[in-house]
Design a protein around this motif. Structure first.
Motif, PDB file in Angstrom:
ATOM      1  N   HIS A   7       0.647   3.992  -2.942  1.00 35.35           N
ATOM      2  CA  HIS A   7       0.316   5.372  -2.588  1.00 35.35           C
ATOM      3  C   HIS A   7       1.349   6.349  -3.157  1.00 35.35           C
ATOM      4  N   SER A  20      -5.298  -3.324  -4.313  1.00 36.39           N
ATOM      5  CA  SER A  20      -6.394  -4.174  -4.769  1.00 36.39           C
ATOM      6  C   SER A  20      -5.935  -5.625  -4.731  1.00 36.39           C
ATOM      7  N   ARG A  80      -4.583   1.471  -0.172  1.00 39.52           N
ATOM      8  CA  ARG A  80      -5.225   0.158  -0.120  1.00 39.52           C
ATOM      9  C   ARG A  80      -4.992  -0.586  -1.437  1.00 39.52           C
ATOM     10  N   GLY A 133       0.806  -1.216   0.000  1.00 44.25           N
ATOM     11  CA  GLY A 133       0.000   0.000   0.000  1.00 44.25           C
ATOM     12  C   GLY A 133       0.840   1.267   0.000  1.00 44.25           C
ATOM     13  N   TRP A 176      -8.428  10.152  -1.733  1.00 43.26           N
ATOM     14  CA  TRP A 176      -7.072   9.946  -1.218  1.00 43.26           C
ATOM     15  C   TRP A 176      -7.010   8.796  -0.223  1.00 43.26           C
ATOM     16  N   HIS A 177      -8.079   8.602   0.553  1.00 45.59           N
ATOM     17  CA  HIS A 177      -8.029   7.555   1.581  1.00 45.59           C
ATOM     18  C   HIS A 177      -7.927   6.146   0.995  1.00 45.59           C
ATOM     19  N   THR A 178      -8.181   6.005  -0.295  1.00 46.07           N
ATOM     20  CA  THR A 178      -8.074   4.680  -0.926  1.00 46.07           C
ATOM     21  C   THR A 178      -6.700   4.413  -1.532  1.00 46.07           C
ATOM     22  N   THR A 179      -5.845   5.411  -1.568  1.00 49.40           N
ATOM     23  CA  THR A 179      -4.567   5.250  -2.275  1.00 49.40           C
ATOM     24  C   THR A 179      -3.614   4.288  -1.583  1.00 49.40           C
TER      25      THR A 179
END
Length: 153
Positions: free
Chosen positions: A53, A77, A75, A49, A70-73
């Motif tokens: 990011h 896949s 995480r 992650g 931004w909060h998903t960067t």
């Protein structure tokens, strides 16, 4: 990713940034699944992650790409792998370095996503990316040490 050499300001800043980039990428190298995506802290941060990011942040600041939430960067896949994330990061760094090299004056604005107005200066972006990458390199150091005890750059 190779450190730039030279005595001018741009070469110095880029050299520092490239050393940090290499350090972060090195922390991801050799870590197997599922450890590479296992959160080492309560926030959910993983080695995979962190590198994912940083590639997104590089594309935002140096290539002018828009970023989704931004909060998903941080995480990764299910499809993300060490190879795919490292390849993406290295390709992004190469593209970013071309943009940096082409900038004739660090006082000029860096690329900016559409609809965002004038960007900060390239000087500010380089300084910010040194801070951002350095901070996450420290996170990666801790996560890697928790996994296999390796320390250092």
């Amino acid at each position: 990713m190779t450190a730039s050499t030279g005595n001018d300001e741009k070469a110095t800043l880029l050299g520092i940034l490239d050393q940090l980039r290499d350090s972060v990428a090195g922390k991801l190298t050799g870590v197997p699944e599922p450890h590479v995506r296992t959160a080492g802290v309560a926030s959910g941060t993983s080695l995979l992650g962190l590198v994912r990011h940083l590639a997104i942040v590089e594309r935002f600041y140096f290539l002018g790409e828009e970023v989704g939430p931004w909060h998903t960067t941080m995480r990764p896949s299910a499809e993300d792998t060490v190879d795919s994330v490292l390849t993406d990061y290295r390709r992004t760094v190469e593209q970013a370095n071309h943009v940096i090299d082409a900038c004739p004056d660090l006082a000029l604005p860096a690329p900016r996503p559409p609809r965002r107005g004038a960007g900060p200066s390239m000087r500010w972006v380089l300084a910010h990316m040194i801070e951002e990458t350095g901070r996450h390199a420290g996170h990666a150091d801790i996560l890697r040490e928790q996994f296999d005890g390796s320390t250092g750059r």
